[in-house]
Write a protein that holds these residues in place. Structure first.
Motif, PDB file in Angstrom:
ATOM      1  N   ARG A   1       0.377  -1.192   0.006  1.00 28.81           N
ATOM      2  CA  ARG A   1      -0.519  -0.105   0.199  1.00 28.81           C
ATOM      3  C   ARG A   1       0.601   1.015  -0.613  1.00 28.81           C
ATOM      4  O   ARG A   1       0.421   2.595  -0.698  1.00 28.81           O
ATOM      5  CB  ARG A   1      -1.234  -0.334   1.063  1.00 28.81           C
ATOM      6  CG  ARG A   1      -2.131  -1.741   1.161  1.00 28.81           C
ATOM      7  CD  ARG A   1      -2.522  -1.202   2.341  1.00 28.81           C
ATOM      8  NE  ARG A   1      -3.303  -2.329   2.787  1.00 28.81           N
ATOM      9  CZ  ARG A   1      -4.588  -2.487   3.063  1.00 28.81           C
ATOM     10  NH1 ARG A   1      -5.724  -0.847   2.546  1.00 28.81           N
ATOM     11  NH2 ARG A   1      -4.824  -3.431   2.785  1.00 28.81           N
ATOM     12  N   VAL A   2       1.671   1.597   1.218  1.00 30.52           N
ATOM     13  CA  VAL A   2       2.534   2.283   1.047  1.00 30.52           C
ATOM     14  C   VAL A   2       3.371   3.052  -0.502  1.00 30.52           C
ATOM     15  O   VAL A   2       3.850   3.682  -1.041  1.00 30.52           O
ATOM     16  CB  VAL A   2       4.113   2.054   2.017  1.00 30.52           C
ATOM     17  CG1 VAL A   2       4.825   3.668   1.457  1.00 30.52           C
ATOM     18  CG2 VAL A   2       3.140   2.565   3.142  1.00 30.52           C
TER      19      VAL A   2
ATOM     20  N   VAL B   1      -7.677  11.799  -1.314  1.00 32.26           N
ATOM     21  CA  VAL B   1      -8.999  10.605  -1.506  1.00 32.26           C
ATOM     22  C   VAL B   1      -8.653   9.123  -1.431  1.00 32.26           C
ATOM     23  O   VAL B   1      -9.049   8.104  -0.545  1.00 32.26           O
ATOM     24  CB  VAL B   1     -10.071  10.901  -2.661  1.00 32.26           C
ATOM     25  CG1 VAL B   1     -11.469   9.943  -2.358  1.00 32.26           C
ATOM     26  CG2 VAL B   1     -11.369  12.072  -2.327  1.00 32.26           C
ATOM     27  N   VAL B   2      -7.648   8.990  -2.535  1.00 32.01           N
ATOM     28  CA  VAL B   2      -7.219   8.005  -3.179  1.00 32.01           C
ATOM     29  C   VAL B   2      -6.093   7.552  -1.732  1.00 32.01           C
ATOM     30  O   VAL B   2      -6.327   6.361  -1.752  1.00 32.01           O
ATOM     31  CB  VAL B   2      -6.380   7.750  -3.815  1.00 32.01           C
ATOM     32  CG1 VAL B   2      -5.643   6.411  -4.597  1.00 32.01           C
ATOM     33  CG2 VAL B   2      -6.905   8.336  -5.299  1.00 32.01           C
ATOM     34  N   LEU B   3      -5.775   8.477  -1.182  1.00 28.19           N
ATOM     35  CA  LEU B   3      -4.443   8.047   0.222  1.00 28.19           C
ATOM     36  C   LEU B   3      -5.473   6.843   1.302  1.00 28.19           C
ATOM     37  O   LEU B   3      -5.191   6.702   1.890  1.00 28.19           O
ATOM     38  CB  LEU B   3      -3.722   8.909  -0.055  1.00 28.19           C
ATOM     39  CG  LEU B   3      -2.730   9.604  -0.295  1.00 28.19           C
ATOM     40  CD1 LEU B   3      -1.880  10.635   0.490  1.00 28.19           C
ATOM     41  CD2 LEU B   3      -1.525   8.414  -0.823  1.00 28.19           C
ATOM     42  N   LEU B   4      -6.611   7.989   1.381  1.00 27.31           N
ATOM     43  CA  LEU B   4      -7.552   7.757   2.136  1.00 27.31           C
ATOM     44  C   LEU B   4      -8.008   6.051   1.748  1.00 27.31           C
ATOM     45  O   LEU B   4      -8.228   5.798   3.002  1.00 27.31           O
ATOM     46  CB  LEU B   4      -8.765   8.226   2.888  1.00 27.31           C
ATOM     47  CG  LEU B   4      -8.313  10.192   2.866  1.00 27.31           C
ATOM     48  CD1 LEU B   4      -9.465  11.091   3.337  1.00 27.31           C
ATOM     49  CD2 LEU B   4      -7.420   9.554   4.236  1.00 27.31           C
ATOM     50  N   GLU B   5      -8.121   6.168   0.698  1.00 22.66           N
ATOM     51  CA  GLU B   5      -8.872   5.189   0.212  1.00 22.66           C
ATOM     52  C   GLU B   5      -7.753   3.739   0.497  1.00 22.66           C
ATOM     53  O   GLU B   5      -8.131   2.601   0.746  1.00 22.66           O
ATOM     54  CB  GLU B   5      -9.677   4.703  -1.524  1.00 22.66           C
ATOM     55  CG  GLU B   5     -10.366   3.988  -1.723  1.00 22.66           C
ATOM     56  CD  GLU B   5     -10.961   3.758  -2.849  1.00 22.66           C
ATOM     57  OE1 GLU B   5     -11.001   3.269  -3.581  1.00 22.66           O
ATOM     58  OE2 GLU B   5     -10.154   4.976  -3.844  1.00 22.66           O
ATOM     59  N   ILE B   6      -6.980   4.604   0.316  1.00 24.89           N
ATOM     60  CA  ILE B   6      -5.851   2.970   0.016  1.00 24.89           C
ATOM     61  C   ILE B   6      -5.197   2.664   1.584  1.00 24.89           C
ATOM     62  O   ILE B   6      -5.203   1.241   1.800  1.00 24.89           O
ATOM     63  CB  ILE B   6      -4.040   3.305  -0.340  1.00 24.89           C
ATOM     64  CG1 ILE B   6      -4.407   3.977  -2.215  1.00 24.89           C
ATOM     65  CG2 ILE B   6      -3.078   2.455  -0.191  1.00 24.89           C
ATOM     66  CD1 ILE B   6      -2.930   3.988  -2.627  1.00 24.89           C
ATOM     67  N   ILE B   7      -5.419   3.198   2.430  1.00 23.93           N
ATOM     68  CA  ILE B   7      -5.084   2.829   3.767  1.00 23.93           C
ATOM     69  C   ILE B   7      -6.507   2.270   4.885  1.00 23.93           C
ATOM     70  O   ILE B   7      -6.105   1.280   5.539  1.00 23.93           O
ATOM     71  CB  ILE B   7      -4.327   4.177   4.878  1.00 23.93           C
ATOM     72  CG1 ILE B   7      -3.537   4.647   3.929  1.00 23.93           C
ATOM     73  CG2 ILE B   7      -4.284   4.319   6.289  1.00 23.93           C
ATOM     74  CD1 ILE B   7      -2.361   3.819   4.643  1.00 23.93           C
ATOM     75  N   SER B   8      -7.517   2.270   4.179  1.00 26.49           N
ATOM     76  CA  SER B   8      -9.071   2.516   4.907  1.00 26.49           C
ATOM     77  C   SER B   8      -9.760   1.710   4.304  1.00 26.49           C
ATOM     78  O   SER B   8     -10.333   0.307   5.142  1.00 26.49           O
ATOM     79  CB  SER B   8      -9.859   3.010   5.288  1.00 26.49           C
ATOM     80  OG  SER B   8     -10.587   3.827   4.113  1.00 26.49           O
TER      81      SER B   8
ATOM     82  N   MET C   1       4.960  -0.582  11.437  1.00 27.39           N
ATOM     83  CA  MET C   1       4.720  -0.109  10.759  1.00 27.39           C
ATOM     84  C   MET C   1       3.510   1.381  10.348  1.00 27.39           C
ATOM     85  O   MET C   1       3.361   2.468   9.829  1.00 27.39           O
ATOM     86  CB  MET C   1       3.629  -0.505   8.595  1.00 27.39           C
ATOM     87  CG  MET C   1       4.978  -0.850   8.188  1.00 27.39           C
ATOM     88  SD  MET C   1       4.040  -1.938   7.008  1.00 27.39           S
ATOM     89  CE  MET C   1       3.802  -0.610   5.977  1.00 27.39           C
ATOM     90  N   ALA C   2       2.874   1.263  12.035  1.00 25.77           N
ATOM     91  CA  ALA C   2       2.267   2.259  12.307  1.00 25.77           C
ATOM     92  C   ALA C   2       2.342   3.680  12.424  1.00 25.77           C
ATOM     93  O   ALA C   2       1.200   4.747  11.819  1.00 25.77           O
ATOM     94  CB  ALA C   2       1.970   0.927  14.177  1.00 25.77           C
ATOM     95  N   GLY C   3       3.487   3.962  12.615  1.00 27.96           N
ATOM     96  CA  GLY C   3       3.904   5.269  12.814  1.00 27.96           C
ATOM     97  C   GLY C   3       4.072   5.983  11.441  1.00 27.96           C
ATOM     98  O   GLY C   3       2.882   7.067  10.959  1.00 27.96           O
ATOM     99  N   GLY C   4       4.131   5.586  10.242  1.00 26.49           N
ATOM    100  CA  GLY C   4       4.415   5.603   9.021  1.00 26.49           C
ATOM    101  C   GLY C   4       3.853   6.137   8.121  1.00 26.49           C
ATOM    102  O   GLY C   4       2.630   6.630   7.750  1.00 26.49           O
ATOM    103  N   VAL C   5       2.009   5.084   8.560  1.00 22.96           N
ATOM    104  CA  VAL C   5       0.893   4.686   8.072  1.00 22.96           C
ATOM    105  C   VAL C   5       0.535   5.643   8.227  1.00 22.96           C
ATOM    106  O   VAL C   5      -0.825   6.009   7.379  1.00 22.96           O
ATOM    107  CB  VAL C   5       0.132   3.160   8.429  1.00 22.96           C
ATOM    108  CG1 VAL C   5      -1.118   3.676   8.039  1.00 22.96           C
ATOM    109  CG2 VAL C   5       1.131   2.113   7.998  1.00 22.96           C
ATOM    110  N   GLY C   6       0.013   6.287  10.459  1.00 28.14           N
ATOM    111  CA  GLY C   6      -0.303   7.276  10.324  1.00 28.14           C
ATOM    112  C   GLY C   6       0.231   8.653   9.554  1.00 28.14           C
ATOM    113  O   GLY C   6      -1.075   9.515   9.393  1.00 28.14           O
ATOM    114  N   GLU C   7       1.136   8.670   9.079  1.00 27.49           N
ATOM    115  CA  GLU C   7       1.544   9.778   8.871  1.00 27.49           C
ATOM    116  C   GLU C   7       0.819   9.313   7.771  1.00 27.49           C
ATOM    117  O   GLU C   7       0.219  11.243   6.691  1.00 27.49           O
ATOM    118  CB  GLU C   7       2.669   9.288   8.301  1.00 27.49           C
ATOM    119  CG  GLU C   7       3.886  10.168   9.983  1.00 27.49           C
ATOM    120  CD  GLU C   7       5.875  10.003   9.261  1.00 27.49           C
ATOM    121  OE1 GLU C   7       6.164  10.778   8.222  1.00 27.49           O
ATOM    122  OE2 GLU C   7       6.171   9.787  10.173  1.00 27.49           O
ATOM    123  N   ILE C   8       0.558   8.663   6.400  1.00 31.24           N
ATOM    124  CA  ILE C   8       0.064   9.295   5.104  1.00 31.24           C
ATOM    125  C   ILE C   8      -1.561   9.414   5.257  1.00 31.24           C
ATOM    126  O   ILE C   8      -1.838  10.537   4.993  1.00 31.24           O
ATOM    127  CB  ILE C   8       0.102   7.610   4.426  1.00 31.24           C
ATOM    128  CG1 ILE C   8       1.712   6.957   4.179  1.00 31.24           C
ATOM    129  CG2 ILE C   8      -0.235   7.555   3.107  1.00 31.24           C
ATOM    130  CD1 ILE C   8       1.351   5.567   3.862  1.00 31.24           C
TER     131      ILE C   8
END
Length: 353
Positions: free
Chosen positions: A127-128, A216-223, A264-271
């Motif tokens: 995802r990243v 929107v796409v970034l939020l879609e990728i993460i969620s 990865m939690a910190g990095g995912v939170g940053e995205i």
């Protein structure tokens, strides 16, 4: 003979050749349907994708044909990028209707992977990587000359090549800014759920319109949630995610189908927070594409070299002859409780001299 508006690397294909390659546009050869065209698989002699305008009726055909012409023109001007669909050439029938011959991206769309039946859903590392590749595609468009504003960035327009690299496709609505041959569009365009509300209200075209869609796409990728899902309340991913970001409970946004590794939690939170900035109501608060790339690249680097690999890096540092003081400097700020800390090869090399 090449089209005068096309780049040097693109060909002019004989129409009969394209018809034969697609078995006369056999429905069995159809591999996709975009906003304005149908895509077929063909052999010319390499395997390619061939796009022709949809023609439900004469009115829509003319509109779709214009979009296809626009897509050809935009992709012809763009130099090749590893993150943007590559146009190979064009063809046209006896009525002058043009066809696009493109590289084949055989592994479906991001929308399919996130929301379809494909198993398993993408890993967090992937995802990243996808987020970084699409951000680089937008940066490539926005920093080119002329600048290109895509106007329809969404998960269905993000396709995967044979190596599962993500590429941005479908340039039918794209606008070239700063080109003498381009006139500003009279009406906003895009897809509900992805289109910038400030664009629809003011009709003012800006690269920040694309940044909103990218967010929107970034939020879609993460969620793993659709941009618009009428089965949920609120239906809009933006209206759902932004309050969670403001309350600093970003972990509630992460796709529950795949556990987020601790490192990865910190990095995912940053995205997630970066996506929130991209969809800000105020254009001036949104980052530019270059900043988005920079921040996601930083996260990707940390994903590659998490703390638990630092032992290996320490060994490398010792083997290449680091002094004790330099090794101490290298690991001085690394704590066993800080799972997002990283040591990169660049850092190791920077301490060599």
């Amino acid at each position: 003979m090449e089209d005068e508006n096309m780049g040097e690397g693109e060909e002019k294909f004989e129409y009969e050749e394209v018809v034969k390659a697609t078995e006369n546009f056999n429905p069995k050869r159809m591999i996709g349907k975009g906003s304005h065209g149908i895509v077929y698989k063909g052999l010319l002699p390499r395997t390619v994708a061939v796009k022709k305008a949809s023609s439900l009726d004469s009115l829509h055909h003319d509109d779709n044909s214009n979009k296809l012409q626009n897509e050809i023109r935009v992709l012809s001007i763009l130099r090749q990028s590893p993150h943007v669909l590559n146009l190979l050439g064009t063809s046209h029938d006896s009525f002058g209707n043009k066809l696009m011959v493109m590289e084949l991206l055989p592994n479906g769309s991001l929308h399919d992977w996130l929301h379809g039946s494909r198993k398993p859903p993408p890993s967090w590392t992937k995802r990243v990587e996808i987020a970084m590749q699409i951000a680089r595609a937008v940066e490539f468009l926005h920093e080119g000359k002329p600048m290109v504003i895509h106007r329809d960035i969404k998960s269905t327009n993000i396709l995967f090549d044979s190596h599962m690299n993500a590429k941005l496709a479908d340039f039918g609505l794209a606008v070239m800014v700063g080109s003498v041959v381009e006139s500003p569009p009279s009406q906003p365009a895009g897809t509900i759920g992805y289109i910038d509300p400030s664009y629809t209200s003011s009709a003012k075209l800006s690269p920040k319109n694309d940044i909103f869609s990218l967010g929107v796409v970034l939020l879609e990728i993460i969620s793993g949630r659709k941009a618009i899902d009428v089965s949920k309340t609120p239906a809009s991913i933006v209206e759902w995610a932004v309050p969670l970001i403001e309350r600093e409970v970003v972990e509630e946004i992460c796709d529950g189908r795949v556990a987020v590794p601790a490192y990865m939690a910190g990095g995912v939170g940053e995205i997630v927070r970066l996506g929130g900035r991209c969809v800000s109501e105020k254009e001036e608060d949104r980052p530019c594409a270059r900043e988005v790339v920079m921040r996601i690249t930083d996260v990707a680097e940390r994903v590659r070299y998490p703390l638990w690999r630092s032992v290996v890096m320490r060994s490398i540092a010792g083997m290449v002859g680091f002094t004790r003081n330099k090794r101490s400097k290298l690991f001085l700020n690394t704590s066993s409780h800080n799972t997002s800390s990283v040591i990169t090869v660049k850092q190791v090399l920077s301490l060599w001299d």
